[in-house]
Design an enzyme around this catalytic site. Structure first.
Site, PDB file in Angstrom:
ATOM      1  N   LYS A 158       2.864   3.103  -7.635  1.00 55.01           N
ATOM      2  CA  LYS A 158       2.033   1.918  -7.403  1.00 55.01           C
ATOM      3  C   LYS A 158       0.566   2.309  -7.189  1.00 55.01           C
ATOM      4  O   LYS A 158      -0.327   1.730  -7.817  1.00 55.01           O
ATOM      5  CB  LYS A 158       2.572   1.147  -6.182  1.00 55.01           C
ATOM      6  CG  LYS A 158       1.808  -0.124  -5.836  1.00 55.01           C
ATOM      7  CD  LYS A 158       2.672  -1.080  -5.018  1.00 55.01           C
ATOM      8  CE  LYS A 158       2.604  -0.844  -3.530  1.00 55.01           C
ATOM      9  NZ  LYS A 158       1.293  -1.150  -2.928  1.00 55.01           N
ATOM     10  N   SER A 159       0.327   3.293  -6.338  1.00 55.09           N
ATOM     11  CA  SER A 159      -1.060   3.698  -6.054  1.00 55.09           C
ATOM     12  C   SER A 159      -1.755   4.199  -7.318  1.00 55.09           C
ATOM     13  O   SER A 159      -2.920   3.879  -7.579  1.00 55.09           O
ATOM     14  CB  SER A 159      -1.074   4.817  -5.011  1.00 55.09           C
ATOM     15  OG  SER A 159      -0.574   4.354  -3.790  1.00 55.09           O
TER      16      SER A 159
ATOM     17  N   ARG B 131      -5.006   2.515  -9.619  1.00 52.37           N
ATOM     18  CA  ARG B 131      -6.208   3.314  -9.878  1.00 52.37           C
ATOM     19  C   ARG B 131      -6.414   3.555 -11.372  1.00 52.37           C
ATOM     20  O   ARG B 131      -7.551   3.714 -11.831  1.00 52.37           O
ATOM     21  CB  ARG B 131      -6.113   4.640  -9.114  1.00 52.37           C
ATOM     22  CG  ARG B 131      -6.285   4.446  -7.582  1.00 52.37           C
ATOM     23  CD  ARG B 131      -5.658   5.602  -6.824  1.00 52.37           C
ATOM     24  NE  ARG B 131      -5.945   5.605  -5.400  1.00 52.37           N
ATOM     25  CZ  ARG B 131      -5.283   4.877  -4.481  1.00 52.37           C
ATOM     26  NH1 ARG B 131      -4.338   4.046  -4.847  1.00 52.37           N
ATOM     27  NH2 ARG B 131      -5.601   4.982  -3.192  1.00 52.37           N
TER      28      ARG B 131
ATOM     29  N   ARG C 155      -4.451  -9.576   6.974  1.00 60.53           N
ATOM     30  CA  ARG C 155      -4.657  -8.134   7.090  1.00 60.53           C
ATOM     31  C   ARG C 155      -6.130  -7.802   7.287  1.00 60.53           C
ATOM     32  O   ARG C 155      -7.005  -8.429   6.702  1.00 60.53           O
ATOM     33  CB  ARG C 155      -4.066  -7.430   5.872  1.00 60.53           C
ATOM     34  CG  ARG C 155      -2.555  -7.692   5.826  1.00 60.53           C
ATOM     35  CD  ARG C 155      -1.878  -6.963   4.746  1.00 60.53           C
ATOM     36  NE  ARG C 155      -1.960  -5.516   4.953  1.00 60.53           N
ATOM     37  CZ  ARG C 155      -1.620  -4.624   4.035  1.00 60.53           C
ATOM     38  NH1 ARG C 155      -1.203  -5.025   2.854  1.00 60.53           N
ATOM     39  NH2 ARG C 155      -1.711  -3.343   4.304  1.00 60.53           N
TER      40      ARG C 155
ATOM     41  N   GLN D 158      -6.808   3.667   1.477  1.00 64.78           N
ATOM     42  CA  GLN D 158      -7.442   2.476   0.908  1.00 64.78           C
ATOM     43  C   GLN D 158      -8.912   2.414   1.318  1.00 64.78           C
ATOM     44  O   GLN D 158      -9.792   2.137   0.496  1.00 64.78           O
ATOM     45  CB  GLN D 158      -6.697   1.220   1.355  1.00 64.78           C
ATOM     46  CG  GLN D 158      -5.286   1.160   0.782  1.00 64.78           C
ATOM     47  CD  GLN D 158      -4.530  -0.091   1.166  1.00 64.78           C
ATOM     48  OE1 GLN D 158      -4.973  -0.856   2.025  1.00 64.78           O
ATOM     49  NE2 GLN D 158      -3.389  -0.311   0.551  1.00 64.78           N
TER      50      GLN D 158
ATOM     51  N   ASP E 169       4.433   4.614   4.244  1.00 68.88           N
ATOM     52  CA  ASP E 169       5.221   3.562   3.585  1.00 68.88           C
ATOM     53  C   ASP E 169       6.732   3.787   3.727  1.00 68.88           C
ATOM     54  O   ASP E 169       7.513   2.887   3.421  1.00 68.88           O
ATOM     55  CB  ASP E 169       4.851   3.478   2.096  1.00 68.88           C
ATOM     56  CG  ASP E 169       3.435   2.930   1.911  1.00 68.88           C
ATOM     57  OD1 ASP E 169       2.927   2.251   2.821  1.00 68.88           O
ATOM     58  OD2 ASP E 169       2.838   3.198   0.855  1.00 68.88           O
TER      59      ASP E 169
ATOM     60  N   LYS F 249       0.476  -3.667   8.337  1.00 71.05           N
ATOM     61  CA  LYS F 249       0.923  -3.600   6.935  1.00 71.05           C
ATOM     62  C   LYS F 249       1.321  -5.019   6.485  1.00 71.05           C
ATOM     63  O   LYS F 249       0.961  -5.993   7.133  1.00 71.05           O
ATOM     64  CB  LYS F 249       2.080  -2.607   6.813  1.00 71.05           C
ATOM     65  CG  LYS F 249       1.640  -1.152   7.025  1.00 71.05           C
ATOM     66  CD  LYS F 249       0.719  -0.695   5.907  1.00 71.05           C
ATOM     67  CE  LYS F 249       0.220   0.722   6.110  1.00 71.05           C
ATOM     68  NZ  LYS F 249      -0.791   1.093   5.110  1.00 71.05           N
TER      69      LYS F 249
ATOM     70  N   ARG G 151       5.427  -3.842  10.739  1.00 72.50           N
ATOM     71  CA  ARG G 151       6.674  -3.147  10.359  1.00 72.50           C
ATOM     72  C   ARG G 151       7.404  -2.524  11.541  1.00 72.50           C
ATOM     73  O   ARG G 151       8.568  -2.148  11.400  1.00 72.50           O
ATOM     74  CB  ARG G 151       6.399  -2.113   9.263  1.00 72.50           C
ATOM     75  CG  ARG G 151       6.146  -2.767   7.918  1.00 72.50           C
ATOM     76  CD  ARG G 151       6.010  -1.773   6.790  1.00 72.50           C
ATOM     77  NE  ARG G 151       5.825  -2.479   5.525  1.00 72.50           N
ATOM     78  CZ  ARG G 151       5.223  -1.975   4.465  1.00 72.50           C
ATOM     79  NH1 ARG G 151       4.748  -0.740   4.504  1.00 72.50           N
ATOM     80  NH2 ARG G 151       5.094  -2.685   3.363  1.00 72.50           N
TER      81      ARG G 151
HETATM   82  C1  S3P Z   1      -2.208   2.924  -0.435  1.00 72.34           C
HETATM   83  C2  S3P Z   1      -2.492   3.450   0.787  1.00 72.34           C
HETATM   84  C3  S3P Z   1      -1.696   3.178   1.986  1.00 72.34           C
HETATM   85  C4  S3P Z   1      -0.332   2.604   1.654  1.00 72.34           C
HETATM   86  C5  S3P Z   1      -0.393   1.550   0.601  1.00 72.34           C
HETATM   87  C6  S3P Z   1      -1.036   2.072  -0.669  1.00 72.34           C
HETATM   88  C7  S3P Z   1      -3.095   3.265  -1.562  1.00 72.34           C
HETATM   89  O1  S3P Z   1      -2.408   2.270   2.800  1.00 72.34           O
HETATM   90  O2  S3P Z   1       0.278   2.075   2.809  1.00 72.34           O
HETATM   91  O3  S3P Z   1       0.934   1.109   0.291  1.00 72.34           O
HETATM   92  O4  S3P Z   1      -2.707   3.047  -2.730  1.00 72.34           O
HETATM   93  O5  S3P Z   1      -4.203   3.756  -1.308  1.00 72.34           O
HETATM   94  P1  S3P Z   1      -3.489   2.827   3.880  1.00 72.34           P
HETATM   95  O6  S3P Z   1      -4.242   3.879   3.207  1.00 72.34           O
HETATM   96  O7  S3P Z   1      -4.362   1.671   4.261  1.00 72.34           O
HETATM   97  O8  S3P Z   1      -2.647   3.319   5.020  1.00 72.34           O
END
Ligand code: S3P
Length: 431
Positions: free
Chosen positions: A22-23, A27, A122, A169, A315, A342, A346
């Site tokens: 996903k990350s 990107r 959030r 993030q 996560d 989150k 959680r």
């Molecule tokens: C993510 C960073 C994480 C993670 C999220 C995806 C990312 O959040 O929990 O599911 O893709 O950079 P944080 O960096 O805010 O902890």
């Protein structure tokens, strides 16, 4: 949508290729849009969250086409983005929201963001405050929440700062802003968080210097289009890795899973708990390493998870809590207050739902204490609830496999945020 879950599983066998990370998928669209030329991404994760990022760039005039799991992006650069017709709907996606706040912080037109009820709760100040320090002009609801507007802005100043939360993030948002600043920025992390942005920046021909926890970023806008495959998402593989560990008589191969060492903390925790797995066919020549994880069922023992390791398993903590309910001894998770902001809180949603099944969990402001092992079955209710949180819904589907009683998952559609095909994949490997 309610979903009747498979209970009392007899075993999991076979090979599964889990969906793309996903990350990295988010990107890949961002860098593809910024690069000169045509970027081709294979094994892209078509989930609700990643579709938000894709749609956001389409709304800003970036040509993007989809063919199966392949996405083709014709880059336009920071300077080629166009004013969207309307505010961007970012759904449930914190990653889209936070990263795009930085990426869009210097544009000659305003951009509005809104999202669903969870995303609207959030905290965004963690990104808005440092971006404002750089000169971005962001008006958010109560200075912290969506809906918000990024106002027209023509200059960004560089920054030198320690990022006050360990968050990939926030770090990534600041990297995207630093690329557009009129000088060199230095960002220091409190703990190492996932480094996909840094890796992909280099992959697309950019430069970023790393010294310990400090990143140095010069202004730059010339990126070169790339073609690559997104590795499997370790955070999605984790559901199956734990299921195969806990359901007796299982042996499962999870193929081509991303092995970036800022993401493999869950495997380290499982290993401390006595899980039986091995990693094979590792490809470490690519920017993001990947390999097969082969898991065999085993008994678990308790562990502690805290400190710098938390960012690496952030996560997977709902799953670690589930593992701990089946492990011999007392597992303590600390320094994880981030879990409270989150998609749901959680700490509370994990405890509330697993207690329905007989788990013994105490909550703390920054974590949980779990006493194991406890058999899982419908004790106070046979209805478990995702609370609209994909990772809670997926964790409960794994818990159900161990349950002697049939369970129903309410708000099961939440899983579409990161793993829309989870139940089809599960059917494939169940005996
Ligand atoms: C993510 C960073 C994480 C993670 C999220 C995806 C990312 O959040 O929990 O599911 O893709 O950079 P944080 O960096 O805010 O902890």
């Amino acid at each position: 949508m309610d979903k009747v879950l498979v209970a009392a599983a007899r075993g999991l066998h076979g090979t599964l290729t889990v969906p793309g990370d996903k990350s990295i998928s988010h990107r890949s669209i961002m860098f593809g849009a910024l690069a000169k030329g045509t970027t081709i991404i294979d094994h892209f994760l078509f989930s609700d969250d990643c579709r938000r990022t894709l749609a956001a760039f389409q709304a800003l005039g970036v040509p993007i086409t989809v063919d199966g799991e392949r996405v083709t992006i014709t880059g336009v650069g920071f300077a080629g983005l166009k004013a969207p017709q309307q505010a961007l709907d970012l759904g449930n996606s914190g990653t889209s929201t936070r990263l795009l706040l930085g990426l869009f912080s210097k544009q000659p037109f305003p951009i509005g963001f809104f999202g669903d009820a969870s995303l609207s709760k959030r905290p965004m100040k963690r990104v808005i405050a440092p971006l404002s320090q750089m000169g971005a002009k962001i008006q958010a609801t109560d200075t912290d929440f969506l809906p918000l507007t990024i106002a027209t802005n023509t200059t960004l100043q560089p920054v030198e700062m320690t990022i006050p939360v360990a968050s990939a993030q926030v770090k990534s948002a600041l990297i995207f802003a630093a690329l557009q600043a009129n000088g060199t920025s230095k960002l220091t992390e409190l703990a190492q968080t996932r480094d996909h942005t840094e890796r992909m920046l280099r992959q697309f021909g950019g430069e970023i210097d790393k010294n310990g926890l400090t990143l140095t970023i010069k202004p730059q806008s010339q990126f070169v289009a790339q073609k690559f495959r997104v590795p499997g998402d370790m955070s999605s593989a984790a559901f199956f890795a734990l299921a195969a560990t806990l359901v007796p008589n299982s042996q499962l191969r999870l193929a081509q899973v991303g092995l970036n060492n800022t993401r493999t903390g869950f495997l380290d925790v499982l290993s401390r708990m006595g899980a039986d797995f091995r990693v094979e066919d590792v490809d470490s020549k690519t920017v993001e390493a990947s390999g097969d994880v082969i898991v065999t069922s085993s008994k678990l023992k308790a562990t502690t998870v805290h400190g710098a390791e938390i960012a690496n398993v952030i996560d997977e903590i709902p799953l670690i809590a589930l593992a701990a309910t089946q492990a011999e001894g007392v597992t303590e998770i600390s320094d994880a207050a981030e879990l409270r902001v989150k998609e749901t809180d959680r700490i509370e949603t994990v405890a509330t739902e697993l207690r329905k099944l007989g788990a013994n969990i105490e909550t703390k402001p920054d974590g949980m204490i779990i006493h194991g092992p406890t058999p899982l079955r419908a004790v106070t209710s046979d209805r478990v609830d995702s609370h609209g949180d994909h990772r809670i819904g997926l964790m409960l589907a794994v818990a159900a496999l161990l349950s002697k009683s049939q369970l129903t998952l309410t708000d099961a559609a939440a899983i579409n945020v990161s793993y829309p095909n989870f139940f089809t994949d599960l059917e494939q490997v169940l005996d």
